[in-house]
Design a protein around this motif. Sequence first.
Motif, PDB file in Angstrom:
ATOM      1  N   GLU A 306       0.820  -1.120  -0.067  1.00 51.34           N
ATOM      2  CA  GLU A 306      -0.028   0.027   0.060  1.00 51.34           C
ATOM      3  C   GLU A 306       0.870   1.194  -0.021  1.00 51.34           C
ATOM      4  O   GLU A 306       2.152   1.394   0.387  1.00 51.34           O
ATOM      5  CB  GLU A 306      -0.925   0.103   1.193  1.00 51.34           C
ATOM      6  CG  GLU A 306      -1.798  -1.293   1.272  1.00 51.34           C
ATOM      7  CD  GLU A 306      -3.077  -1.228   0.345  1.00 51.34           C
ATOM      8  OE1 GLU A 306      -3.101  -0.074  -0.263  1.00 51.34           O
ATOM      9  OE2 GLU A 306      -3.543  -2.103   0.109  1.00 51.34           O
ATOM     10  N   THR A 310      -2.163   5.742   1.726  1.00 45.90           N
ATOM     11  CA  THR A 310      -3.302   4.892   2.202  1.00 45.90           C
ATOM     12  C   THR A 310      -3.141   4.782   3.522  1.00 45.90           C
ATOM     13  O   THR A 310      -3.911   4.381   4.353  1.00 45.90           O
ATOM     14  CB  THR A 310      -3.150   3.637   1.142  1.00 45.90           C
ATOM     15  OG1 THR A 310      -3.636   4.078  -0.232  1.00 45.90           O
ATOM     16  CG2 THR A 310      -4.473   2.737   1.665  1.00 45.90           C
ATOM     17  N   TYR A 314      -5.661   5.432   7.072  1.00 44.27           N
ATOM     18  CA  TYR A 314      -6.244   4.552   8.012  1.00 44.27           C
ATOM     19  C   TYR A 314      -5.542   4.796   9.430  1.00 44.27           C
ATOM     20  O   TYR A 314      -5.747   4.049  10.463  1.00 44.27           O
ATOM     21  CB  TYR A 314      -5.945   3.046   7.733  1.00 44.27           C
ATOM     22  CG  TYR A 314      -6.749   2.531   6.698  1.00 44.27           C
ATOM     23  CD1 TYR A 314      -7.909   1.776   6.922  1.00 44.27           C
ATOM     24  CD2 TYR A 314      -6.456   2.711   5.170  1.00 44.27           C
ATOM     25  CE1 TYR A 314      -8.761   1.346   6.066  1.00 44.27           C
ATOM     26  CE2 TYR A 314      -7.415   2.162   4.265  1.00 44.27           C
ATOM     27  CZ  TYR A 314      -8.331   1.746   4.663  1.00 44.27           C
ATOM     28  OH  TYR A 314      -9.296   1.003   3.660  1.00 44.27           O
ATOM     29  N   LEU A 329      -7.837  -1.851   7.219  1.00 44.56           N
ATOM     30  CA  LEU A 329      -7.106  -1.898   5.836  1.00 44.56           C
ATOM     31  C   LEU A 329      -7.226  -3.432   5.498  1.00 44.56           C
ATOM     32  O   LEU A 329      -7.311  -3.527   4.299  1.00 44.56           O
ATOM     33  CB  LEU A 329      -5.910  -1.429   5.810  1.00 44.56           C
ATOM     34  CG  LEU A 329      -4.807  -1.467   4.824  1.00 44.56           C
ATOM     35  CD1 LEU A 329      -5.765  -0.831   3.418  1.00 44.56           C
ATOM     36  CD2 LEU A 329      -3.617  -0.944   4.911  1.00 44.56           C
ATOM     37  N   ARG A 332     -10.521  -4.176   3.918  1.00 46.28           N
ATOM     38  CA  ARG A 332     -10.622  -3.870   2.646  1.00 46.28           C
ATOM     39  C   ARG A 332     -10.274  -4.756   1.523  1.00 46.28           C
ATOM     40  O   ARG A 332     -10.618  -4.858   0.455  1.00 46.28           O
ATOM     41  CB  ARG A 332     -10.358  -2.315   2.408  1.00 46.28           C
ATOM     42  CG  ARG A 332     -10.317  -1.691   1.107  1.00 46.28           C
ATOM     43  CD  ARG A 332      -9.448  -0.981   0.395  1.00 46.28           C
ATOM     44  NE  ARG A 332      -8.255  -1.994  -0.177  1.00 46.28           N
ATOM     45  CZ  ARG A 332      -7.087  -1.641  -0.297  1.00 46.28           C
ATOM     46  NH1 ARG A 332      -6.492  -0.481   0.185  1.00 46.28           N
ATOM     47  NH2 ARG A 332      -6.152  -2.547  -1.004  1.00 46.28           N
ATOM     48  N   ASP A 378     -11.510   4.728   1.458  1.00 49.71           N
ATOM     49  CA  ASP A 378     -10.971   3.763   0.569  1.00 49.71           C
ATOM     50  C   ASP A 378     -11.831   2.978  -0.330  1.00 49.71           C
ATOM     51  O   ASP A 378     -11.699   2.853  -1.497  1.00 49.71           O
ATOM     52  CB  ASP A 378      -9.950   2.920   1.305  1.00 49.71           C
ATOM     53  CG  ASP A 378      -8.656   2.479   0.812  1.00 49.71           C
ATOM     54  OD1 ASP A 378      -8.563   2.900  -0.487  1.00 49.71           O
ATOM     55  OD2 ASP A 378      -8.038   1.501   1.194  1.00 49.71           O
ATOM     56  N   GLN A 381     -13.396   5.309  -2.987  1.00 49.21           N
ATOM     57  CA  GLN A 381     -12.504   5.666  -4.085  1.00 49.21           C
ATOM     58  C   GLN A 381     -12.112   4.318  -5.033  1.00 49.21           C
ATOM     59  O   GLN A 381     -11.864   4.734  -6.037  1.00 49.21           O
ATOM     60  CB  GLN A 381     -11.094   6.151  -3.472  1.00 49.21           C
ATOM     61  CG  GLN A 381     -11.054   7.490  -2.698  1.00 49.21           C
ATOM     62  CD  GLN A 381     -10.116   7.876  -2.041  1.00 49.21           C
ATOM     63  OE1 GLN A 381      -9.032   7.216  -1.820  1.00 49.21           O
ATOM     64  NE2 GLN A 381     -10.141   8.996  -1.171  1.00 49.21           N
ATOM     65  N   ARG A 382     -12.251   3.136  -4.346  1.00 50.80           N
ATOM     66  CA  ARG A 382     -11.966   1.974  -5.222  1.00 50.80           C
ATOM     67  C   ARG A 382     -13.168   1.472  -5.789  1.00 50.80           C
ATOM     68  O   ARG A 382     -13.120   0.435  -6.544  1.00 50.80           O
ATOM     69  CB  ARG A 382     -11.226   1.151  -4.517  1.00 50.80           C
ATOM     70  CG  ARG A 382      -9.881   1.524  -3.918  1.00 50.80           C
ATOM     71  CD  ARG A 382      -9.366   0.458  -2.882  1.00 50.80           C
ATOM     72  NE  ARG A 382      -8.007   0.799  -2.474  1.00 50.80           N
ATOM     73  CZ  ARG A 382      -6.905   0.558  -3.057  1.00 50.80           C
ATOM     74  NH1 ARG A 382      -6.565  -0.249  -3.878  1.00 50.80           N
ATOM     75  NH2 ARG A 382      -5.698   1.045  -2.546  1.00 50.80           N
TER      76      ARG A 382
END
Length: 497
Positions: A306, A310, A314, A329, A332, A378, A381-382
């Motif tokens: 990462e 990022t 977190y 994280l 995700r 996150d 955004q993804r």
Amino acid sequence: MSALPQPKPQIKLVQSAISRRNFFDRMTDGLYGVALTSLMSQQSLIAAEKQHHAARIPEDLTPKRPHFPPRAKAVIHLCMQGGPSQVDLFDPKPALKKFHGKTAPRELTQNAVFENDRTGKLMQSPFQFKRHGKSGAWVSDAMPHIAEEVDQLTIIRSMYNVHPNHEPAIYKMQSGQTFPGHPVFGSWITYGLGNENQNLPAYVVLADPSNRLPVNNVDNWMSGYLSPLYQGTRMRATGSPLLNLAPDYSESEQVTLTKQQLLKQLDRLHQKQRPGQQDLEARIRNYEMAANMQLEATQTLDISQETEQTLSMYGIDEKETDSFGRRCLLARRLVEQGVRFVQLYTRGQIWDNHRNIKGSLTTACQQTDLPIAGLLKDLRQRGLLDSTLVLWGGEFGRLPTAQIASDSKMQVAGRDHGPYGFSAWMAGGGVKQGLVYGNTDEVGYASVENRVSIQDWHATILHLLGMNHEKLVYERNGLGERLTHQFPTRVVQDIIA
């Protein structure tokens, strides 16, 4: 001339002799009938059994077709054990300020019963509330980062549980009953839908890395009477994801594959001789998955890939947020790789704020607020938030009164357990954005408008995943067991986009 009377017909009774041979010959007619009835019954039973087995969900983790098109494909459950205080986070109550230090007026509490020896007087929140986002939802200054994401949330202010103690209330939240032995909702979800990735567990648990298990221990992720295939697999956020995952010696890849194929053949031969043993089937599949996980699990949980941006999102490498941030994280990364259900636990019961609500609740929020907001950002955004349902909440909330022995200690008071009305939220996965649903009474004691029970919550989660809670059934002892049991249940359609 009158007609002559006709003679009456004579009825001649003929009694035939029944020989031993005739008796047994006629008796076989009845036996044939019995045999025919038995055969027809057996055929009917066989046909019904075939139909029953055809309707049952296969006992494996292959992807299953939902009952209808789903809004969400995966779930991340942020399990805030202990009972976050609704009146200090998402449910401001001006009446608490007005009546601070006083006994609650009966017109505000309706039929609520206060145990004055334990709960003391009404206590205003030590936190300041403001409206946030386009939705204008109220969030206290204890959660400044989640407040920035409030337009992604559906905040349910009218949740309620049926028990004021942690253990039964947690069982209720997890399995729908207040006692152990039933599958938790993560197990029901993986039973109904399987997993997209056959090299990773369908149900992953990310608990505290200090090995301190939450209240109710491993019962939090048990599969109950479902196959052990559907129980949660606990993974570690640092080091090897699972103990003994990697061998302590090296060998060529071809040798490893050959050994695995041989073991698979031996396992299946052993299983074939022992049909119907679920524990054996689950153990074999878990061993096979462990072999596949040696590579994929290690790669999936390697956060060194990462970016610094990022990691910062977190709160990783920051003292207060590093532990929970790493797990957020990893959640995700796991759903990104096709894991169906991920469950996160905080350290101990940081939300069980019986004393010093201002200090202890602040500590709980400082550990989780930034990582959870980072997770939401996150995922969005993804492009994962639309297909991932994020759940936040505890087994209950807190009472609006001070839990103190003396009124002179109001400044350091905490709050006792409050199951009668509390707040939880959902995000992504087909729920409405920026919605506040339901209400508690004027002091935040009990839910009074659009009340949402635990079984309503469960049914709504299943609905968002494309499953009808009445049709997700497991046959046991002649009963059709289900997550919502036989309780009155509704899907909360008002929160679904």
